[in-house]
Design a protein around this motif. Structure first.
Motif, PDB file in Angstrom:
ATOM      1  N   VAL A   7       0.877  -1.161   0.000  1.00  0.00           N
ATOM      2  CA  VAL A   7       0.000   0.000   0.000  1.00  0.00           C
ATOM      3  C   VAL A   7       0.917   1.214   0.000  1.00  0.00           C
ATOM      4  CG1 VAL A   7      -1.794   1.281   1.213  1.00  0.00           C
ATOM      5  CG2 VAL A   7      -1.843  -1.222   1.205  1.00  0.00           C
ATOM      6  N   PHE A   8       0.893   1.967  -1.083  1.00  0.00           N
ATOM      7  CA  PHE A   8       1.701   3.176  -1.185  1.00  0.00           C
ATOM      8  C   PHE A   8       0.922   4.304  -0.519  1.00  0.00           C
ATOM      9  CE2 PHE A   8       3.031   7.049  -3.506  1.00  0.00           C
ATOM     10  CZ  PHE A   8       4.364   7.054  -3.126  1.00  0.00           C
ATOM     11  N   LEU A   9       1.364   4.667   0.685  1.00  0.00           N
ATOM     12  CA  LEU A   9       0.707   5.715   1.454  1.00  0.00           C
ATOM     13  C   LEU A   9       1.379   7.035   1.103  1.00  0.00           C
ATOM     14  CD1 LEU A   9       0.571   3.540   4.634  1.00  0.00           C
ATOM     15  CD2 LEU A   9      -1.468   4.520   3.560  1.00  0.00           C
ATOM     16  N   HIS A  10       0.751   7.753   0.191  1.00  0.00           N
ATOM     17  CA  HIS A  10       1.350   8.978  -0.335  1.00  0.00           C
ATOM     18  C   HIS A  10       1.344  10.079   0.714  1.00  0.00           C
ATOM     19  CE1 HIS A  10       1.221  12.977  -2.254  1.00  0.00           C
ATOM     20  NE2 HIS A  10       2.057  12.447  -3.132  1.00  0.00           N
ATOM     21  N   GLY A  11       2.523  10.643   0.937  1.00  0.00           N
ATOM     22  CA  GLY A  11       2.654  11.767   1.847  1.00  0.00           C
ATOM     23  C   GLY A  11       3.649  12.770   1.312  1.00  0.00           C
ATOM     24  N   THR A  12       3.761  13.881   2.017  1.00  0.00           N
ATOM     25  CA  THR A  12       4.692  14.938   1.635  1.00  0.00           C
ATOM     26  C   THR A  12       5.506  15.329   2.856  1.00  0.00           C
ATOM     27  OG1 THR A  12       3.176  16.738   2.208  1.00  0.00           O
ATOM     28  CG2 THR A  12       3.005  15.821  -0.021  1.00  0.00           C
ATOM     29  N   PRO A  13       6.618  16.046   2.651  1.00  0.00           N
ATOM     30  CA  PRO A  13       7.328  16.595   3.821  1.00  0.00           C
ATOM     31  C   PRO A  13       6.389  17.481   4.638  1.00  0.00           C
ATOM     32  CG  PRO A  13       8.691  16.767   1.853  1.00  0.00           C
ATOM     33  CD  PRO A  13       7.325  16.317   1.391  1.00  0.00           C
ATOM     34  N   TYR A  14       6.731  17.662   5.898  1.00  0.00           N
ATOM     35  CA  TYR A  14       5.880  18.443   6.794  1.00  0.00           C
ATOM     36  C   TYR A  14       5.652  19.838   6.226  1.00  0.00           C
ATOM     37  CZ  TYR A  14       6.528  14.693  10.140  1.00  0.00           C
ATOM     38  OH  TYR A  14       6.518  13.472  10.756  1.00  0.00           O
ATOM     39  N   ARG A  15       4.412  20.315   6.314  1.00  0.00           N
ATOM     40  CA  ARG A  15       4.030  21.590   5.733  1.00  0.00           C
ATOM     41  C   ARG A  15       3.145  22.346   6.717  1.00  0.00           C
ATOM     42  NH1 ARG A  15       1.212  17.390   3.862  1.00  0.00           N
ATOM     43  NH2 ARG A  15      -1.070  17.555   3.804  1.00  0.00           N
ATOM     44  N   ASP A  16       2.743  23.547   6.336  1.00  0.00           N
ATOM     45  CA  ASP A  16       1.906  24.391   7.180  1.00  0.00           C
ATOM     46  C   ASP A  16       0.622  23.648   7.566  1.00  0.00           C
ATOM     47  OD1 ASP A  16      -0.413  26.509   7.475  1.00  0.00           O
ATOM     48  OD2 ASP A  16       1.479  27.605   7.783  1.00  0.00           O
ATOM     49  N   PRO A  17       0.184  23.769   8.832  1.00  0.00           N
ATOM     50  CA  PRO A  17      -1.013  23.040   9.281  1.00  0.00           C
ATOM     51  C   PRO A  17      -2.286  23.362   8.507  1.00  0.00           C
ATOM     52  CG  PRO A  17       0.220  23.889  11.159  1.00  0.00           C
ATOM     53  CD  PRO A  17       0.826  24.499   9.946  1.00  0.00           C
ATOM     54  N   ASP A  18      -2.309  24.499   7.810  1.00  0.00           N
ATOM     55  CA  ASP A  18      -3.517  24.893   7.088  1.00  0.00           C
ATOM     56  C   ASP A  18      -3.529  24.437   5.631  1.00  0.00           C
ATOM     57  OD1 ASP A  18      -4.851  26.279   9.197  1.00  0.00           O
ATOM     58  OD2 ASP A  18      -3.446  27.940   8.954  1.00  0.00           O
ATOM     59  N   ILE A  19      -2.480  23.765   5.193  1.00  0.00           N
ATOM     60  CA  ILE A  19      -2.414  23.324   3.797  1.00  0.00           C
ATOM     61  C   ILE A  19      -2.896  21.878   3.704  1.00  0.00           C
ATOM     62  CG2 ILE A  19      -0.914  22.895   1.825  1.00  0.00           C
ATOM     63  CD1 ILE A  19       0.908  25.093   2.824  1.00  0.00           C
ATOM     64  N   PRO A  20      -3.970  21.616   2.971  1.00  0.00           N
ATOM     65  CA  PRO A  20      -4.493  20.245   2.856  1.00  0.00           C
ATOM     66  C   PRO A  20      -3.557  19.346   2.058  1.00  0.00           C
ATOM     67  CG  PRO A  20      -6.146  21.877   2.217  1.00  0.00           C
ATOM     68  CD  PRO A  20      -4.836  22.591   2.280  1.00  0.00           C
ATOM     69  N   HIS A  21      -3.832  18.048   2.134  1.00  0.00           N
ATOM     70  CA  HIS A  21      -3.089  17.072   1.350  1.00  0.00           C
ATOM     71  C   HIS A  21      -3.307  17.355  -0.138  1.00  0.00           C
ATOM     72  CE1 HIS A  21      -0.880  13.244   1.621  1.00  0.00           C
ATOM     73  NE2 HIS A  21      -1.356  13.028   0.409  1.00  0.00           N
TER      74      HIS A  21
END
Length: 438
Positions: free
Chosen positions: A148-162
């Motif tokens: 299961v490729f769980l797509h994520g990004t580096p940590y970002r601003d709390p108000d920016i959605p996936h």
């Protein structure tokens, strides 16, 4: 697709109502288990394999691994959690090229197969660009592991959605094109997102029918947790990685909603995440799945994680019993079979694959491993479940994924393995240099 008859092994099916281990034969037809029975006859089978002296069981599930870090293996054995976050997420992330993602995921997935893992939850929170994500997906596919490729990004601003455009792009192409891969979302989650953003991300996952996984490790809970609960978005396709030190009331709420948990006990204990969630789950009638988290800090062996989780929980329970009674316990609080279930059945459930893997049953995917109990470290293997739990890499003789041999006679069946290792060494060395670590 071939038909393979597996004879002579002691089989651990992990199926409720069946014996813990039994002398039965298993017929694989194509990518699925066809029949389980004594003294099977399979006229026309392409292959009959004698597994006398082995234990056959469902493939292991590593439900939480940041596979993209494989090239930096072992550099953080002495890191605390804060040092890990500083050096990896504050330093290394920005230096990754798509090829680093590819070779780390390829080598990391091959290592998992070598260790007996057939299903991987790849928590990929370094998808800097679409090219990075595609390279990571291609690495998994090239290895031949179920994932299961769980797509994520580096940590970002709390108000920016996936980035949902990326989720939809992956669903429409790169992930869909590989039969053994499915997509999930590795979100910042309610602990690291604003309440509105957390709800938005959870709702997007629910609309697409995807597993949504999040990190939580100690500390006071952020307001996003209550927001997601109020929106009614916690459910069986929600996975909490770690969950250390969650309040008991929240554990009950999440368990009642069907939420799954993945503990990575060796890393959690060593880096300071907090107390593994195992005991809290057991008290509420649930159980953890298991992961190994980061090859930068700990080895990627799910059976090691199972043994540590088992020993740690038994230790806590023994101490509690002595404190309250003044005497030693007469019976164990947790069994070896439970620990093996955490590495198989519970892992499948955590990744949304419980109807496909984690048990040996007709109709299930033929994801199997054979443990060679004839080796000196396991012989004589009087209890098959204990033998499997005590096994190490040298005992994992064979691995079958979707009916195809991926490891056989103690050897990975992957062409060009030496080249993969050379590329991984080059990638890791360059990343360390860019971080100023060498």
């Amino acid at each position: 697709m071939s038909r393979i008859l597996l004879r002579g092994a002691r089989v651990i099916t992990m199926t409720p109502g069946r014996p813990d281990a039994e002398l039965v034969d298993v017929l694989v037809d194509g990518d699925r288990i066809a029949v389980i029975d004594e003294d099977l006859e399979a006229p026309g089978a392409d292959e009959t394999v004698d597994l006398t002296g082995r234990v056959l069981l469902p493939g292991l599930v590593n439900a939480h691994l940041h596979t993209w870090q494989t090239g930096l293996r072992c550099v953080g054995a002495d890191w605390t959690l804060m040092e890990y976050l500083t050096h990896l997420h504050g330093g290394a992330v920005q230096h990754y090229a798509p090829d680093d993602m590819y070779v780390s995921n390829l080598a990391g997935a091959l290592n998992q197969i070598n260790c007996g893992t057939t299903t991987l939850g790849d928590w990929c929170h370094n998808s800097l660009t679409p090219e990075h994500a595609d390279a990571a997906v291609e690495g998994l596919a090239r290895a031949g592991i179920r994932a299961v490729f769980l797509h994520g990004t580096p940590y970002r601003d709390p108000d920016i959605p996936h980035p949902l455009a990326e989720i939809d792009r992956l669903l429409d192409g790169p992930v869909r094109d590989h039969a053994l891969l499915t997509l999930g979302m590795a979100v910042q989650g309610p602990q690291y997102s604003s309440p509105d953003t957390a709800v938005t991300d959870f709702r997007a996952a629910a609309e697409r029918g995807l597993v949504v996984s999040l990190h939580q490790s100690g500390g006071e809970l952020a307001p996003g947790w209550a927001a997601v609960r109020t929106a009614g978005l916690f459910g069986p396709r929600t996975n909490v990685a770690h969950g250390s030190d969650l309040p008991d009331g929240w554990i009950k709420t999440l368990v009642d909603a069907g939420v799954t948990f993945t503990s990575t006990p060796e890393n959690e204990l060593g880096q300071g995440h907090g107390t593994p969630v195992t005991g809290s789950l057991l008290r509420h009638g649930a159980a953890p799945s298991l992961g190994t988290d980061v090859d930068t800090v700990v080895p990627g062996q799910v059976l090691t994680a199972a043994r540590i989780a088992l020993a740690h929980q038994r230790g806590l329970d023994h101490a509690h019993h002595r404190h309250h009674t003044g005497t030693h316990a007469d019976t164990p609080s947790v069994t070896a079979k439970q620990a093996l279930a955490w590495a198989t059945v519970e892992g499948a459930k955590a990744l949304g694959l419980a109807d496909q893997v984690g048990r040996i049953e007709p109709g299930m995917q033929a994801d199997l491993i054979a443990v060679d109990t004839r080796a000196l470290n396991l012989w004589p293997a009087h209890d098959p479940i204990a033998a499997v739990l005590h096994a190490d890499i040298a005992n994992i003789e064979s691995v079958v994924i979707a009916g195809r041999w991926r490891k056989r006679d103690h050897t990975l069946l992957h062409p060009g393995l030496a080249e993969v290792m050379d590329r991984l060494l080059e990638s890791g060395g360059r990343l360390l240099h860019a971080m100023g670590a060498v």
